[in-house]
Design a protein around this motif. Structure first.
Motif, mmCIF file in Angstrom:
data_model
loop_
_atom_site.group_PDB
_atom_site.id
_atom_site.type_symbol
_atom_site.label_atom_id
_atom_site.label_comp_id
_atom_site.label_asym_id
_atom_site.label_seq_id
_atom_site.Cartn_x
_atom_site.Cartn_y
_atom_site.Cartn_z
ATOM 1 N N LYS A 42 22.318 -26.111 -34.372
ATOM 2 C CA LYS A 42 23.607 -26.161 -35.064
ATOM 3 C C LYS A 42 24.625 -27.048 -34.342
ATOM 4 O O LYS A 42 25.418 -27.706 -34.991
ATOM 5 C CB LYS A 42 24.158 -24.744 -35.216
ATOM 6 C CG LYS A 42 25.435 -24.686 -36.035
ATOM 7 C CD LYS A 42 25.628 -23.304 -36.609
ATOM 8 C CE LYS A 42 26.847 -23.228 -37.496
ATOM 9 N NZ LYS A 42 26.817 -22.057 -38.360
ATOM 10 N N CYS A 43 24.610 -27.022 -33.001
ATOM 11 C CA CYS A 43 25.632 -27.820 -32.316
ATOM 12 C C CYS A 43 25.012 -28.844 -31.358
ATOM 13 O O CYS A 43 23.963 -28.619 -30.765
ATOM 14 C CB CYS A 43 26.662 -26.933 -31.626
ATOM 15 S SG CYS A 43 26.004 -25.780 -30.439
ATOM 16 N N SER A 70 16.535 -24.151 -29.306
ATOM 17 C CA SER A 70 17.855 -24.390 -29.892
ATOM 18 C C SER A 70 17.801 -24.256 -31.413
ATOM 19 O O SER A 70 16.853 -24.732 -32.049
ATOM 20 C CB SER A 70 18.310 -25.814 -29.534
ATOM 21 O OG SER A 70 19.430 -26.166 -30.306
ATOM 22 N N CYS A 71 18.817 -23.622 -31.986
ATOM 23 C CA CYS A 71 18.829 -23.507 -33.453
ATOM 24 C C CYS A 71 19.272 -24.811 -34.102
ATOM 25 O O CYS A 71 19.134 -24.967 -35.307
ATOM 26 C CB CYS A 71 19.709 -22.335 -33.895
ATOM 27 S SG CYS A 71 21.460 -22.705 -34.052
ATOM 28 N N GLY A 83 23.158 -22.554 -25.567
ATOM 29 C CA GLY A 83 23.576 -23.836 -25.009
ATOM 30 C C GLY A 83 24.508 -23.682 -23.821
ATOM 31 O O GLY A 83 24.438 -24.445 -22.857
ATOM 32 N N CYS A 127 23.970 -28.511 -27.288
ATOM 33 C CA CYS A 127 22.739 -27.765 -27.049
ATOM 34 C C CYS A 127 21.533 -28.522 -27.597
ATOM 35 O O CYS A 127 20.546 -28.735 -26.887
ATOM 36 C CB CYS A 127 22.871 -26.383 -27.693
ATOM 37 S SG CYS A 127 21.366 -25.417 -27.804
ATOM 38 N N ILE A 153 16.109 -17.529 -30.617
ATOM 39 C CA ILE A 153 17.517 -17.490 -31.032
ATOM 40 C C ILE A 153 17.791 -16.317 -31.968
ATOM 41 O O ILE A 153 18.934 -15.888 -32.135
ATOM 42 C CB ILE A 153 17.947 -18.843 -31.661
ATOM 43 C CG1 ILE A 153 19.479 -18.984 -31.642
ATOM 44 C CG2 ILE A 153 17.392 -19.016 -33.059
ATOM 45 C CD1 ILE A 153 20.117 -18.929 -30.279
ATOM 46 N N CYS A 167 27.031 -21.015 -28.829
ATOM 47 C CA CYS A 167 26.556 -19.704 -28.374
ATOM 48 C C CYS A 167 25.963 -19.791 -26.974
ATOM 49 O O CYS A 167 25.891 -20.864 -26.373
ATOM 50 C CB CYS A 167 25.563 -19.108 -29.374
ATOM 51 S SG CYS A 167 23.857 -19.650 -29.143
#
Ligand code: SF4
Length: 517
Positions: free
Chosen positions: A441-442, A438-439, A491, A445, A267, A488
């Protein structure tokens, strides 16, 4: 007599250092004077280590050479271009190279990457010399007119990005190079950094002059130690010779450049996560706006471009926008360095003008699969790129033409699969990759990718027809949520390989159609 043995990490992995040492030892034993140059790779990896000998007719190639071949090469008088079973003739005449249009890679494999004099002798720094005599807005205009679009994958016009940064009011601006090359099957950034680092330094310096930046960073993935070492050495040399520093070539303009080692997350190739990482934080995606061009690194206006985008700038300035945009088609202008990888006979770097077809790359250059079996699918554009079946191989390499068939060019990586591939497993891998990378954040994703793996497992596990269809429906629904609800590309694009596998290769998902009821 000058002999070239590559220092590129592909060649090193295949024993180039041992071959170079054997050549030096054998020449000494025979009392023959040679000059050994460690050049970059020509990008024909099946021939590495590719040894070249400079002759009056041009550079003659021998490869792939192993240390045990060296005495035989001397016996065959290879220093005079003598015949040998590994002889390849004039390297520039090898069709794989001859059919290319190398603009960004013009020097790669030819020069000593760490020699500034060699760089200067091969049109190096001509773009910077022109830029130093131009107004900032005129440099930006030249890049805008060339039609150059971001080669990292997003294909956003580079000139527009630069124009935004030029127009932003700030005492401090930055140039950031995204060298976190993490897509499957890609290596063009690495080759530029290892095999012609000055071209990237020159491109970044021109970008700095164009937008009024005085500091730059190259964010290189940690898996590229040779690239990091080459860049650091080249930056040092450029500084000593005043191509970088407080007073570039006596112009009074300043640009300082540093290399930063990435922390090993896919990422961090996403530009805002990369900026977070550069600032010393965890690589998490930032919501846009604000755009990095307005509020980027440390909150200041920042140009962030991929290696190939920046390395394409010197030739645009040196030869003019009209020269560059003469290559390509439609709105895809110039050249794209494609990277052939996976199950392919002749893997390597192919720089061609946009407009070449996928089929030409796969067969005329790639020679089909390494296994000799038919090609069943190719994935273009990295792990988030869709899988394309044979029926789409005549698609021209062009951002819009690829988008029209549901594809993407991304960073130019092409991974080839033969007919033994299980496309349901590839679809599962895409979801699994997203779950790992996946980071977080959301939700679509972070959670969706894990649910996606589970659903694909159920689809192929063997179910009643009804449950099978329900699971397929669920997978499509989940993909829809990920496409529309993710912050982003990680996802929102992971569904592309999944759905393309399902749409083009439905038979591989049929395990679930066994009606056990
Ligand atoms: Fe992070 Fe994935 Fe959301 Fe991108 S889509 S911001 S990687 S959680």
């Amino acid at each position: 007599i000058t002999i070239y043995v590559p220092r590129d990490s592909t060649a090193l992995a295949l024993g180039a250092n041992e071959v170079a040492a054997a050549i030096v030892a054998e020449a000494a034993r025979r009392g023959q004077e040679i000059t050994l140059v460690r050049n970059g790779s020509r990008g024909m990896f099946w021939l590495e280590p590719l040894v070249e000998v400079a002759t009056a007719a041009g550079r003659i190639g021998y490869g792939p050479v192993e240390p045990d071949d060296v005495a035989g090469l001397f016996d065959a008088d290879f220093l005079a271009g003598g015949q040998h079973r590994l002889a390849l003739g004039l390297v520039d005449e090898i069709p794989y190279l001859k059919k290319q249009e190398r603009l960004t890679f013009a020097r790669v494999g030819i020069t000593d990457p760490l020699s500034l004099d060699d760089y200067l002798a091969h049109e190096g720094y001509q773009g910077l010399q022109k830029a130093l005599a131009m107004q900032s807005a005129d440099i930006v205009q030249e890049v805008l007119e060339s039609g150059l679009r971001g080669r990292g994958g997003a294909a956003f016009p580079t000139g527009i990005k630069w124009k935004t940064v030029l127009g932003a009011q700030s005492a401090q601006k930055y140039i950031v190079c995204n060298a976190d090359e993490g897509d499957s099957g890609t290596f063009s950034d690495r080759m530029v950094m290892e095999d012609d680092p000055f071209v990237l330094i020159e491109g970044m310096t021109i970008a700095a002059l164009a937008v009024g930046a005085t500091r730059g960073y190259i964010y290189v993935r940690s898996e590229y130690p040779h690239a990091i070492a080459a860049l650091e050495q080249a930056i040092g040399t450029a500084g000593e010779r005043n191509y970088l520093g407080e007073n570039i070539l006596g112009s009074g303009r300043a640009f300082h450049l540093e290399v930063r080692k990435g922390a090993g997350a896919y990422i961090c190739g996403e530009e805002t996560a990369l900026l977070e990482s550069l600032e010393g934080k965890r690589g998490v995606v930032r919501a846009k706006p604000p755009l990095p061009a307005i509020e980027g690194l440390f909150g200041k206006p920042t140009v962030i471009n991929n290696v190939i985008s920046l390395a394409s700038v010197p030739i645009i300035l040196a030869r003019g926008a009209a020269f560059y945009k003469n290559y390509g088609m439609g709105r895809s202008l110039g050249t794209l360095p494609m990277q052939l990888a996976g199950n392919v006979k002749y893997g390597g770097l192919v720089e061609k003008a946009f407009g070449v077809t996928l089929r030409e790359l796969l067969f005329d250059f790639g020679g089909g699969t390494a296994s000799g079996k038919p090609i069943r699918a190719v994935q273009v554009g990295g792990p988030l790129g869709p899988y394309l079946p044979e029926s789409l191989f005549d698609t021209k390499l062009d951002y819009e033409a690829f988008a029209a068939v549901g594809g993407m060019l991304g960073h130019g990586g092409i991974v080839v699969f033969d007919d033994s591939v299980d496309m349901a497993r590839q679809a599962r891998y895409a979801m699994e990759f997203c779950a790992v990378e996946s980071c977080g954040k959301c939700t679509p994703c972070r959670i969706g990718s894990t649910r996606g793996v589970e659903v694909i497992d159920k689809i192929v596990a063997g179910q009643t027809q009804q449950i099978h269809l329900q699971q397929i429906h669920l997978l499509r629904d989940l993909c829809d949520t990920m496409v529309n609800g993710s912050l982003c590309a990680m996802g929102s694009m992971t569904p592309l390989p999944v759905l393309s596998a399902l749409d083009h290769f439905p038979e591989d998902f049929a395990g679930g159609t066994l009606d056990k009821a």
